[in-house]
Design a protein around this motif. Sequence first.
Motif, PDB file in Angstrom:
ATOM      1  N   LYS A 145      -9.795   2.888  -0.108  1.00 50.73           N
ATOM      2  CA  LYS A 145      -8.887   3.112   1.009  1.00 50.73           C
ATOM      3  C   LYS A 145      -9.620   3.019   2.340  1.00 50.73           C
ATOM      4  O   LYS A 145     -10.716   3.536   2.495  1.00 50.73           O
ATOM      5  N   VAL A 146      -8.970   2.381   3.309  1.00 53.59           N
ATOM      6  CA  VAL A 146      -9.385   2.477   4.709  1.00 53.59           C
ATOM      7  C   VAL A 146      -8.626   3.663   5.295  1.00 53.59           C
ATOM      8  O   VAL A 146      -7.422   3.594   5.506  1.00 53.59           O
ATOM      9  N   ASN A 147      -9.312   4.769   5.498  1.00 51.11           N
ATOM     10  CA  ASN A 147      -8.601   5.983   5.910  1.00 51.11           C
ATOM     11  C   ASN A 147      -9.181   6.652   7.150  1.00 51.11           C
ATOM     12  O   ASN A 147      -8.933   7.819   7.413  1.00 51.11           O
ATOM     13  N   LEU A 148      -9.952   5.893   7.929  1.00 47.54           N
ATOM     14  CA  LEU A 148     -10.457   6.424   9.196  1.00 47.54           C
ATOM     15  C   LEU A 148     -10.409   5.313  10.232  1.00 47.54           C
ATOM     16  O   LEU A 148     -11.223   4.379  10.207  1.00 47.54           O
TER      17      LEU A 148
ATOM     18  N   SER B 188       0.829  -1.208   0.000  1.00 49.18           N
ATOM     19  CA  SER B 188       0.000   0.000   0.000  1.00 49.18           C
ATOM     20  C   SER B 188       0.862   1.255   0.000  1.00 49.18           C
ATOM     21  O   SER B 188       1.750   1.407   0.843  1.00 49.18           O
ATOM     22  N   HIS B 189       0.578   2.170  -0.926  1.00 47.35           N
ATOM     23  CA  HIS B 189       1.338   3.414  -0.976  1.00 47.35           C
ATOM     24  C   HIS B 189       0.771   4.468  -0.019  1.00 47.35           C
ATOM     25  O   HIS B 189       1.378   5.518   0.180  1.00 47.35           O
ATOM     26  N   GLN B 190      -0.392   4.183   0.582  1.00 45.51           N
ATOM     27  CA  GLN B 190      -0.983   5.080   1.570  1.00 45.51           C
ATOM     28  C   GLN B 190      -1.538   4.234   2.705  1.00 45.51           C
ATOM     29  O   GLN B 190      -2.482   3.474   2.507  1.00 45.51           O
ATOM     30  N   CYS B 191      -0.956   4.364   3.883  1.00 44.84           N
ATOM     31  CA  CYS B 191      -1.382   3.571   5.034  1.00 44.84           C
ATOM     32  C   CYS B 191      -1.813   4.480   6.178  1.00 44.84           C
ATOM     33  O   CYS B 191      -1.127   5.458   6.497  1.00 44.84           O
ATOM     34  N   GLU B 192      -2.960   4.154   6.772  1.00 44.41           N
ATOM     35  CA  GLU B 192      -3.390   4.810   8.010  1.00 44.41           C
ATOM     36  C   GLU B 192      -2.912   3.951   9.174  1.00 44.41           C
ATOM     37  O   GLU B 192      -3.026   2.717   9.137  1.00 44.41           O
ATOM     38  N   LEU B 193      -2.424   4.584  10.240  1.00 45.20           N
ATOM     39  CA  LEU B 193      -1.800   3.871  11.349  1.00 45.20           C
ATOM     40  C   LEU B 193      -2.558   4.121  12.644  1.00 45.20           C
ATOM     41  O   LEU B 193      -2.890   5.265  12.967  1.00 45.20           O
ATOM     42  N   LEU B 194      -2.815   3.058  13.404  1.00 43.91           N
ATOM     43  CA  LEU B 194      -3.454   3.189  14.702  1.00 43.91           C
ATOM     44  C   LEU B 194      -2.775   2.252  15.707  1.00 43.91           C
ATOM     45  O   LEU B 194      -3.075   1.066  15.759  1.00 43.91           O
TER      46      LEU B 194
ATOM     47  N   ILE C  41     -12.844  -0.502  18.188  1.00 48.66           N
ATOM     48  CA  ILE C  41     -12.102   0.179  17.128  1.00 48.66           C
ATOM     49  C   ILE C  41     -13.051   0.481  15.972  1.00 48.66           C
ATOM     50  O   ILE C  41     -13.754  -0.411  15.474  1.00 48.66           O
ATOM     51  N   PHE C  42     -13.066   1.735  15.575  1.00 50.43           N
ATOM     52  CA  PHE C  42     -13.937   2.213  14.501  1.00 50.43           C
ATOM     53  C   PHE C  42     -13.149   2.234  13.195  1.00 50.43           C
ATOM     54  O   PHE C  42     -12.014   2.717  13.140  1.00 50.43           O
ATOM     55  N   VAL C  43     -13.748   1.717  12.128  1.00 51.08           N
ATOM     56  CA  VAL C  43     -13.092   1.629  10.819  1.00 51.08           C
ATOM     57  C   VAL C  43     -14.048   2.143   9.747  1.00 51.08           C
ATOM     58  O   VAL C  43     -15.221   1.744   9.707  1.00 51.08           O
ATOM     59  N   ALA C  44     -13.551   3.018   8.865  1.00 50.47           N
ATOM     60  CA  ALA C  44     -14.403   3.540   7.788  1.00 50.47           C
ATOM     61  C   ALA C  44     -13.547   3.985   6.619  1.00 50.47           C
ATOM     62  O   ALA C  44     -12.321   4.115   6.719  1.00 50.47           O
TER      63      ALA C  44
ATOM     64  N   SER D 273      -4.583   1.190   1.256  1.00 48.51           N
ATOM     65  CA  SER D 273      -5.270   1.801   0.115  1.00 48.51           C
ATOM     66  C   SER D 273      -6.024   0.776  -0.712  1.00 48.51           C
ATOM     67  O   SER D 273      -6.807   1.141  -1.597  1.00 48.51           O
ATOM     68  N   GLN D 274      -5.814  -0.533  -0.444  1.00 46.84           N
ATOM     69  CA  GLN D 274      -6.559  -1.591  -1.119  1.00 46.84           C
ATOM     70  C   GLN D 274      -7.763  -2.072  -0.306  1.00 46.84           C
ATOM     71  O   GLN D 274      -8.425  -3.029  -0.680  1.00 46.84           O
ATOM     72  N   GLY D 275      -8.046  -1.410   0.819  1.00 43.30           N
ATOM     73  CA  GLY D 275      -9.217  -1.770   1.608  1.00 43.30           C
ATOM     74  C   GLY D 275      -8.992  -2.854   2.628  1.00 43.30           C
ATOM     75  O   GLY D 275      -9.947  -3.479   3.086  1.00 43.30           O
ATOM     76  N   SER D 276      -7.739  -3.086   3.012  1.00 42.35           N
ATOM     77  CA  SER D 276      -7.423  -4.153   3.963  1.00 42.35           C
ATOM     78  C   SER D 276      -7.139  -3.603   5.357  1.00 42.35           C
ATOM     79  O   SER D 276      -6.707  -2.451   5.513  1.00 42.35           O
ATOM     80  N   LEU D 277      -7.387  -4.459   6.355  1.00 39.89           N
ATOM     81  CA  LEU D 277      -6.971  -4.209   7.729  1.00 39.89           C
ATOM     82  C   LEU D 277      -5.898  -5.220   8.084  1.00 39.89           C
ATOM     83  O   LEU D 277      -6.091  -6.434   7.917  1.00 39.89           O
ATOM     84  N   ILE D 278      -4.767  -4.723   8.561  1.00 36.91           N
ATOM     85  CA  ILE D 278      -3.658  -5.590   8.964  1.00 36.91           C
ATOM     86  C   ILE D 278      -3.345  -5.306  10.424  1.00 36.91           C
ATOM     87  O   ILE D 278      -3.262  -4.144  10.837  1.00 36.91           O
TER      88      ILE D 278
END
Length: 475
Positions: free
Chosen positions: A241-244, A195-201, A254-257, A216-221
């Motif tokens: 993208k998962v970006n929230l 993923s070239h764009q990752c959201e981190l929590l 944990i909230f995901v959107a 950015s592919q819609g995955s949760l890791i």
Amino acid sequence: MDFDVFRVPLDCWIQIFSFLQDDDLNRASCVCKVWWEAAATPWLWRKMCLQQWSFCNVASLLNDTDCLTWKNYYMRRTQLERKMKSGRPCGDYTCKSLRGHTGRVVGVVYVAGNNSFSEVLNSTPVVCSASTDGTVRGWDIQKGVQLWSTPAANPLWSIAAYPQKCLAITADTAGDLKIWEGLTGQQVATFPTASHQCELLPFSYNGDSFLLIGTSQGSLIVLTIPSLTKLSSQVIIDTFKVNLLLSSTDEKWIFVASKENIDFNPKVFFTKSLCCANEEEGTLSVSLPVSSCCAAAFFPGQPARVAVIHGGNNLNSKILSVFDISMKKSKYDELLPNAQPVESFALGLTRSNSDLILHTKGNSTIVVADANHLKVYTMKGALIATFKDHTLPITSLCMDGFRVVTASQDLSLRVLTWRREKDKGLTLESQYHLLGGSHTMSRGFTHVTCDYASIVASVEAVNGKDVLKAYTFDS
């Protein structure tokens, strides 16, 4: 005993004593001696501290600090909050410019900050910044110096902090995640993603540390911290993208959107199932009955309560809905997450296409940044206050138990403090601006973060070399 006597100005006492005769003055001196002795007793200052700051474990702090008394604590903390409220240049705070990046700053985080007054007394805040120049840098914001810098690599996309272990976590545009020691800049671990764009929590559960990644592919890791060992991976929004990503204050939910997929229903995951997932049981989550999500926030005073801003009946309208999350038994006696609607109301937007910022306080106070307006709502939808201190849109917002700080494209920060009113309840009071420099050299603030005694913000520079501004308040 009524302690309002200590708040009477000195000149008033002088006028009072000027009317007394010698015998009266002798008797008054005895009374003053008694008052003086009473004012020196620890129980008086302890009561005042706990009345003023009931949210802070003051007693625990004093037990751990030999040189601090209840009186000293009250005087020092009151002085610090007075300075943070008045904001006089040079008298209340110092401002330092932190230069070194040669690209755009994509994020600023505290890896060692003052989250309460107890830490102000014996710690040095350290901030880490990430940039498109491919470097991560650590800063001592009190001294205004750079502590370390990583070698230039791929442009960075995001940064997060895990202050419990003094770590900074970054994601670059090549899809590589890295963990850095916050005080030294030493690389701890790396993990490649596609993923070239990752959201981190970063979050913790049952004493262990984890990192949740939205790709950015819609995955949760899910990875472990600090080794970045992979625990699980699942696709929840294919090609979007998962970006929230948000965690409740007790880290049980944990909230995901996705802000891009207008048809996707946000999900709230039971944290334990994410950390301990297996192929047979899978993860436990509940989908909220809303779509077109653009912002969300858990209530700190009610950890299982989440506020969501989402699409309304038409394209330009926005609704704020509140849900209570819980585990309930299904008809098959299985414990499953459940979302119960609590409140819902329409937001009167200043600008239909503005980027909304949502924060919450306590269990019912809602703060929304809409274009250049800052609005305070109750959970019932009552608009308590509106502030128009900025001339251009608000780009970032941070808040704590004492204040709210907004950053704007107009190159200013605005500081507001919390106040409780009899009729309206909890609201904000606008205090002062902090300026970020010259418009000939800068385009505006892009990020802001704060701890209990300092504020750090990034300024977008005209020449592409962004600068950090650090404002530190001294107790």
